[in-house]
Design an enzyme around this catalytic site. Structure first.
Site, short mmCIF file in Angstrom:
data_model
loop_
_atom_site.label_atom_id
_atom_site.label_comp_id
_atom_site.label_asym_id
_atom_site.label_seq_id
_atom_site.Cartn_x
_atom_site.Cartn_y
_atom_site.Cartn_z
N ARG A 100 -75.52 -16.78 -43.68
CA ARG A 100 -74.87 -15.54 -44.09
C ARG A 100 -73.36 -15.70 -43.94
O ARG A 100 -72.88 -16.51 -43.15
CB ARG A 100 -75.35 -14.37 -43.23
N LYS A 130 -78.18 -12.88 -37.13
CA LYS A 130 -78.78 -11.57 -37.30
C LYS A 130 -80.07 -11.44 -36.50
O LYS A 130 -80.37 -10.38 -35.95
CB LYS A 130 -79.05 -11.32 -38.79
N HIS A 155 -73.71 -12.66 -50.54
CA HIS A 155 -75.09 -13.08 -50.32
C HIS A 155 -75.60 -13.97 -51.44
O HIS A 155 -76.63 -14.64 -51.28
CB HIS A 155 -75.98 -11.85 -50.17
N ARG A 163 -76.08 -17.52 -50.38
CA ARG A 163 -77.31 -17.74 -49.62
C ARG A 163 -78.50 -17.83 -50.58
O ARG A 163 -79.35 -18.72 -50.45
CB ARG A 163 -77.50 -16.60 -48.61
N HIS A 197 -85.42 -16.80 -41.10
CA HIS A 197 -86.26 -15.63 -41.31
C HIS A 197 -87.34 -15.57 -40.23
O HIS A 197 -88.02 -16.57 -39.97
CB HIS A 197 -86.93 -15.68 -42.69
N TYR A 210 -88.60 -16.74 -52.64
CA TYR A 210 -88.08 -17.89 -53.38
C TYR A 210 -89.17 -18.86 -53.83
O TYR A 210 -88.88 -19.83 -54.51
CB TYR A 210 -87.07 -18.66 -52.50
#
Length: 339
Positions: free
Chosen positions: A198, A221, A273, A276, A299, A308
């Site tokens: 990010r 995050k 973003h 990314r 994640h 994806y």
């Protein structure tokens, strides 16, 4: 007498189930008074030290203050989250928290949507408010459950994730070099494109976290540390940049301006973003593994990374060889016949 009716029509309970334990309370109906008396007698027999808790009449803003003191202070984005919560409480008229109903909230939500607030935003805000009630109940601060537990988030159309082609990446970085005055913008963007991190994670890097052929992200995050390999040339380039220009400064606005000047049409909220998304998309299109991508992106759930998966060259290719249409190719002339 344990229960008696007052001149104004209300019912007064005055009961002493055991010696020295006396309870008095007034109710609108006789039935409520009888239930209270029965509860007092039963509870005092089971637990002599039991005492009825006073009704919780605190308003939502007061509960938010308690949530901040007991839990929210530990959150990294507490100031933004608290501001959102307080605006919600004020927008609903700062109701008594235990009396907040699903209908009252959904009416407020409908007004927000009519004012142009996106569905994703109101869903996020609902999550914040539910978390306040759930956490306070877990901590014993409130003795009632989340009054919004039955309110379902809005079902939203999944947004298409925009990613840049090789040609568009070249256009973007040309715009960065031409229109960005700070030298940090190009380097931060390069790190994002090379590692899938990010923007804030790249911007917060320090020299000691770029070593041993990898970039080591700490303030993430998900609160989990992760390391992403980079080639030696990029590592040397990053370290040289720190030596010449110092630590990265906030250059997000500079990047957004470069995107605007590049002429690239990106979905709202996907400016930085998009780097990314571009990393993840090209990673999968080049044959990358979805589990590896999950670790690279950080994640917590594979569901997020699966967005994806459709870009993988062989994704769902079995539909051609295993689906029933293989036995009916004559329907569209694939067997050489004419339809």
């Amino acid at each position: 007498m344990a229960i008696e009716q007052l001149p104004d029509g209300r019912w007064k309970v005055d009961t002493e189930p055991i010696k020295g334990r006396r309870f008095r309370k007034t109710f609108k109906t006789k039935g409520e008074a009888q239930r209270f008396e029965a509860t007092c007698r039963a509870k005092c027999i089971e637990t002599p030290d039991w005492s009825p808790r006073p009704k919780d009449t605190r308003r939502l803003l007061e509960l938010i203050d308690r949530w901040r003191l007991l839990h929210g202070h530990a959150l990294s984005d507490i100031y933004r989250t608290e501001l959102v919560l307080r605006r919600m409480a004020e927008g609903m008229g700062n109701p008594i928290a235990c009396r907040l109903s699903g209908a009252q909230y959904t009416e407020y939500r409908a007004k927000r949507l009519a004012a142009g607030i996106t569905g994703k935003t109101v869903n996020t805000q609902l999550g914040h408010l539910c978390a306040v009630f759930n956490i306070l109940q877990e901590l014993g601060e409130i003795d009632y459950s989340n009054p919004l537990a039955k309110v379902k988030p809005l079902k939203l159309q999944e947004r298409e994730l925009s990613y840049l082609s090789r040609e568009q990446i070249e256009v973007l970085f040309n715009a960065i070099r031409e229109h960005c005055r700070t030298p940090h913008t190009a380097m931060v963007a390069t790190i994002c494109l090379a590692t899938g991190c990010r923007w804030g994670e790249a911007q917060g890097l320090r020299p000691e976290r770029v070593k041993d052929g990898a970039v080591h992200f700490v303030n993430t995050k998900s609160k989990r540390r992760r390391s992403v390999p980079i080639d030696a040339a990029l590592q040397d380039c990053i370290q040289e940049h720190f030596t010449r220009h110092g630590l990265f400064t906030n250059c997000r606005d500079s990047f957004d301006f470069a995107v605007k000047m590049s002429g690239l049409d990106l979905p709202a909220g996907q400016k930085s973003h998009v780097l990314r998304h571009s990393f993840a998309s090209h990673f999968m299109m080049n044959g990358g593994n979805i589990l590896t991508l999950q670790k690279i992106l950080g994640h917590a759930s594979l569901n997020m990374t699966m967005r994806y998966a459709h870009l993988a060259p062989e994704y769902l290719r079995d539909v051609i060889s295993l689906g029933p249409i293989r036995d009916f190719r004559h329907l569209y002339g694939a067997d050489g016949s004419t339809m």
